[in-house]
Design a protein around this motif. Structure first.
Motif, short mmCIF file in Angstrom:
data_model
loop_
_atom_site.label_atom_id
_atom_site.label_comp_id
_atom_site.label_asym_id
_atom_site.label_seq_id
_atom_site.Cartn_x
_atom_site.Cartn_y
_atom_site.Cartn_z
N ILE A 183 10.03 11.32 4.09
CA ILE A 183 9.10 10.41 4.86
C ILE A 183 9.13 8.97 5.09
CG2 ILE A 183 7.33 12.48 4.18
CD1 ILE A 183 6.19 10.44 2.53
N PRO A 184 8.36 8.60 6.20
CA PRO A 184 8.17 6.49 6.12
C PRO A 184 7.73 6.51 5.62
CG PRO A 184 7.32 7.83 7.86
CD PRO A 184 7.96 9.02 7.30
N THR A 185 7.81 5.23 4.96
CA THR A 185 6.68 4.97 3.85
C THR A 185 6.70 2.84 5.12
OG1 THR A 185 8.56 2.67 2.64
CG2 THR A 185 7.96 5.15 2.03
N SER A 186 6.27 2.82 5.92
CA SER A 186 5.58 2.54 7.19
C SER A 186 4.70 1.85 6.87
CB SER A 186 6.81 1.85 8.51
OG SER A 186 6.54 2.98 9.06
N GLY A 187 3.64 1.24 7.49
CA GLY A 187 2.25 1.05 7.68
C GLY A 187 1.30 1.15 6.47
#
Length: 201
Positions: A187-191
């Motif tokens: 999963i992305p961790t951006s934001g």
């Protein structure tokens, strides 16, 4: 907090039962999260809402977009509990099969695919030290920490035996903005939100 099955309560030590009863009596009356470890009762004074809860919600939603339908990234009750070990913990998010969640009382920690914690500013040692000790002891194969204080985290895997008991053998660090792999899912961790200088969460 939820109650363990009756036979589990009978098999627990009087000391653990007493701590467990104290935790249950305080859970609905005092803010924060109460857990039982071998060292005693841990009280994590999380603020409701804010970066802590938002991070848990983001991680849960992002995981559920990539996981199969039979799994859930659950961020509610119940607790995970190992009565013989005298440990009752409450992950911020736990990856678990729907069938394993559909039980009366606490969840068997060995049914948990991954436990995810968001570090609270008030008690970071609970996640970085206490749960680092307890989760491999409970047999949880993947433990992930998101730390809004630093905008970073780590994934711990591969439980192995040590003179001090089971421990995770592998640690993979990440910083917010990178993708992170939790079990079989990335999963992305951006934001993700960060703690601000003022106030605690």
């Amino acid at each position: 907090m939820t109650s363990a099955p009756g036979n589990a309560r009978r098999n627990s030590s009087p000391h653990y039962r007493a701590m467990r009863d104290v935790v249950q009596s305080m859970d609905d009356t005092l803010p924060g999260k109460f857990e039982v470890t071998k060292e005693g009762i841990v009280h994590d004074m999380m603020s409701p809402g804010g970066p802590h809860e938002a991070t848990a919600a983001h991680v849960s939603r992002r995981l559920e977009k990539v996981m199969p339908d039979e799994l859930l990234a659950h961020n509610g009750t119940p607790d995970v509990e190992d009565v013989p070990e005298g440990i009752m913990r409450h992950p911020d998010v736990m990856v678990i099969a729907w069938a394993d969640l559909d039980v009366e009382g606490s969840v068997d920690p060995r049914a948990v695919v991954a436990a995810i914690e968001v570090v609270s500013r008030s008690n970071p040692e609970n996640d970085w030290v206490g749960k680092m000790r307890d989760y491999p002891l409970l047999g949880i194969p993947v433990y992930v920490i998101f730390d809004p204080r630093t905008g970073s985290g780590a994934v711990f895997t591969d439980i192995h035996s040590t003179p001090d008991g089971p421990r995770y053998a592998v640690r993979k660090d990440f910083v917010y903005g990178e993708d992170v792999t939790i079990g079989e899912w990335t999963i992305p961790t951006s934001g993700l939100p960060r703690y601000q200088d003022a106030g605690a969460s």
